[in-house]
Motif scaffolding. Structure first.
Motif: not given
Length: 366
Positions: A202-220
């Motif tokens: 819920x926290x990672x897929x229904x908010x921006x948290x998951x996208x932010x985590x993926x962006x940090x890991x995908x392209x710091x």
């Protein structure tokens, strides 16, 4: 009248999209393992109600796999940021040792208040350990494998210091509830793990948290230029990983009513990494799959059950598990599947334009 341009159709039909789904191969692997067990144990799928509780092989897989699911869940978010957490096994041992030591030395070990205090103590220490890992990685720039390796080695020693090198046994009904109790017919550990997975999703897929985590890991670099506070996110995922490991440690020690600082959570970090990889999350960071991680953890636990069902000799157990994991990873690899198709005489699909036109060889190479 002017003719309307042809609408672009997505490359590949439903079958292609299905075979490319990240959860397909883990699901098929888990199904194959379960059916394999059914071939050797005719009542493997049987679920019985005894004393108001559900019992059966499938229930056992979920109950004993709950700690691994939690550890792998925290590991997923860490790996999504291009990190790794090798200290989760030591955190499991420390949490179980602290809780059991507090309950064993308490004047009222069967009190709910005593158990809640022990649980709060274990989770608090785990939070500090995760914070230390996160600060080493995010603020001091220490490589994740090195930062967590420090706690992996030292933490195991701390757990043995807490238990004085002995196995601490406890007799507490409320504490037994965490890993070995039942609620509404289901094992409490399964319900607890499901609640943590649902809340994390819920926290990672229904908010921006998951996208932010993926962006940090995908392209710091790009995430930093976009204004994302990567240091805070990195610290957060390591704290979350440590807390998940602590809950798993409470489950493990509760289920056996004892704490073993030397063997509790031993090599669970490797099983967690395997579960994450089997679930389709790449070690290079970026996109992650919580559902795939849960399936991967269940596959690892089902493998352990299969070892006993098939009567695999104990000295070859690890080799058997390694072979199965290698096969699963190869089947999931698009590059491996494409090579197999070429050898069977089936050419891989040619690249197409959005309108569906096949590109010539020169453009395809470009």
């Amino acid at each position: 009248m002017t003719s309307q341009p042809a609408r672009a159709t997505p490359a590949g039909g439903p079958g292609k999209r299905l075979t490319g789904h990240r959860l397909l191969w883990p699901s098929l692997t888990l199904l194959a393992l379960l059916l394999g067990n059914l071939a050797f144990t005719h009542d493997f799928f049987a679920v019985r109600v005894r004393n108001g509780h559900l019992y059966g092989s499938l229930i056992d897989i979920m109950q004993f796999g709950a700690p691994l699911i939690l550890v792998a869940l925290g590991m997923t978010l860490v790996i999504a940021t291009r990190g790794i957490d090798l200290s989760v096994g030591s955190t499991v041992a420390i949490a179980g040792a602290l809780a059991c030591q507090y309950i064993a030395t308490s004047s009222s070990p069967g009190s709910v208040g005593t158990v809640l205090t022990a649980v709060a103590l274990a989770l608090g220490v785990a939070l500090v350990l995760g914070l230390a890992n996160g600060l080493l990685v995010s603020r001091l720039g220490v490589q994740p494998i090195v930062a967590t390796l420090i706690l992996m080695v030292a933490g195991r020693g701390v757990a043995q210091l807490i238990t004085d090198g002995q196995i601490i046994t406890v007799s507490s009904g409320p504490y037994k509830m965490i890993g070995g109790g039942h609620l509404l017919m289901f094992p409490f550990a399964v319900l607890l793990a499901a609640a943590v997975v649902a809340l994390t999703s819920l926290l990672t897929r229904r908010s921006a948290l998951g996208m932010l985590i993926e962006s940090v890991g995908g392209n710091p670099t790009a995430s930093r230029l976009a204004g994302i506070r990567a240091a805070g996110l990195l610290t957060l995922v390591y704290v979350f990983s440590a807390v998940c490991a602590a809950v798993a440690g409470l489950m493990i020690s509760s289920n056996v009513s004892s704490a073993d600082g030397n063997n509790a959570g031993l090599w669970i970090e490797l099983d967690a990494i395997l579960a994450v990889v089997i679930g389709g999350t790449a070690l290079t960071g970026g996109r992650f799959s919580l559902g795939g991680t849960v399936l991967g953890a269940l596959i690892i636990q089902t493998l352990s059950t299969t070892v006993y069902t098939l009567g695999v000799p104990p000295e070859t157990t690890l080799v058997f598990k390694a072979v199965v994991v290698i096969v699963v990873c190869l089947v999931q690899s698009p590059a491996f599947r494409s090579k197999v198709l070429r050898r069977r005489g089936t050419a891989p699909p040619r690249p197409t334009t959005p309108a569906g036109e096949v590109l010539p060889h020169q453009e395809a190479r470009a």
